[in-house]
Design a protein around this motif. Structure first.
Motif: not given
Ligand SMILES: CC(C)(COP(=O)(O)OP(=O)(O)OC[C@H]1O[C@@H](n2cnc3c(N)ncnc32)[C@H](O)[C@@H]1OP(=O)(O)O)[C@@H](O)C(=O)NCCC(=O)NCCS
Length: 199
Positions: A48-49, A52, A108, A113-116, A119, A141-142, A146, A148-149, A151, A155
């Motif tokens: 959950f990173g 969370n 995830l 992570r980071g492979k789309g 999204t 909500c996030t 966060n 990445a969430s 973004k 997207k």
């Molecule tokens: C949030 C989370 C679900 C994203 O999943 P993911 O499969 O990596 O997401 P995607 O690959 O579809 O897109 C992530 C985007 O964020 C960007 N990103 C990832 N980490 C980042 C960071 N630390 N800072 C800035 N951007 C970041 C990626 O580059 C990508 O953007 P881009 O397509 O413009 O390059 C994943 O990081 C995760 O599981 N985190 C822990 C749990 C969590 O926080 N869940 C959300 C609770 S609200």
């Protein structure tokens, strides 16, 4: 008057739907057999990173939650096309004085992570919910940190509504959270959910 989508996908969305298919990932409704893996994920802080709440739970507790969710929560396993399980996405109901709010959450495994994938999972979930639920909006909500969430949500077509101050209790302190939503009129029609199937 609300525009209703009358494409073929909506004809398939009924109680038999167990698999929602996208291009690179599918969503499959969680079954009891998934709970050992889910409990394993939940107990690893990195799943959950840092944005969370920390949570440790037994398999028994996970099963109880699964049987009796107070949030009307439905969980889905995010699977890659080869069947490997890479994460979790859910929808749940928050009861609000003005009515019920439909919210989503997701996570995830770190090495996927980071492979789309997330999204795409969110886009599939949005298609599925607007096709199957009579709701005007879906929200998420996030933590404000966060990125990445946020973004992922942007997207997938969500818009930021604002900041909820001191909304989350994380690592011993209250944190601000961003509230995001997508409205039915912004969604318009399914774009990512390519097919549904039961198996
Ligand atoms: C949030 C989370 C679900 C994203 O999943 P993911 O499969 O990596 O997401 P995607 O690959 O579809 O897109 C992530 C985007 O964020 C960007 N990103 C990832 N980490 C980042 C960071 N630390 N800072 C800035 N951007 C970041 C990626 O580059 C990508 O953007 P881009 O397509 O413009 O390059 C994943 O990081 C995760 O599981 N985190 C822990 C749990 C969590 O926080 N869940 C959300 C609770 S609200």
């Amino acid at each position: 008057m609300r525009k209703s989508y009358s494409g073929t996908l909506s004809n398939y969305l009924d109680w038999r739907t167990e698999l929602l298919e996208g291009k690179n990932v599918n969503l499959r409704v969680m079954e009891k057999e998934d709970l050992p893996l889910f409990a394993e994920w939940v107990n690893k802080p990195e799943f959950f990173g840092e944005y969370n709440p920390l949570r440790q739970t037994s398999r028994t507790e996970t099963e109880k939650d699964f049987d009796k969710s107070t949030l009307e929560l439905t969980g889905f396993i995010i699977e890659k096309k080869d069947g490997s399980k890479i994460g979790f996405i859910c929808h749940f109901i928050l009861v609000h004085p003005a009515g019920k709010l439909l919210e989503i959450g997701y996570s995830l495994v770190p090495n996927e992570r980071g492979k789309g994938y997330c999204t795409e999972a969110v886009r599939i979930m949005v298609d599925y919910l607007f096709l199957s639920r009579d709701t005007m909006r879906i929200q998420a909500c996030t933590d404000t940190r966060n990125v990445a969430s946020q973004k992922v949500l942007e997207k997938a077509g969500f818009k930021k509504e604002g900041t909820m101050r001191k909304y989350l209790f994380l690592r011993g302190e209250l944190r601000d959270a961003c509230l995001y939503s997508i409205l039915r009129e912004e969604w318009k029609e399914p774009k990512t959910l390519t097919k549904t199937a039961s198996r």
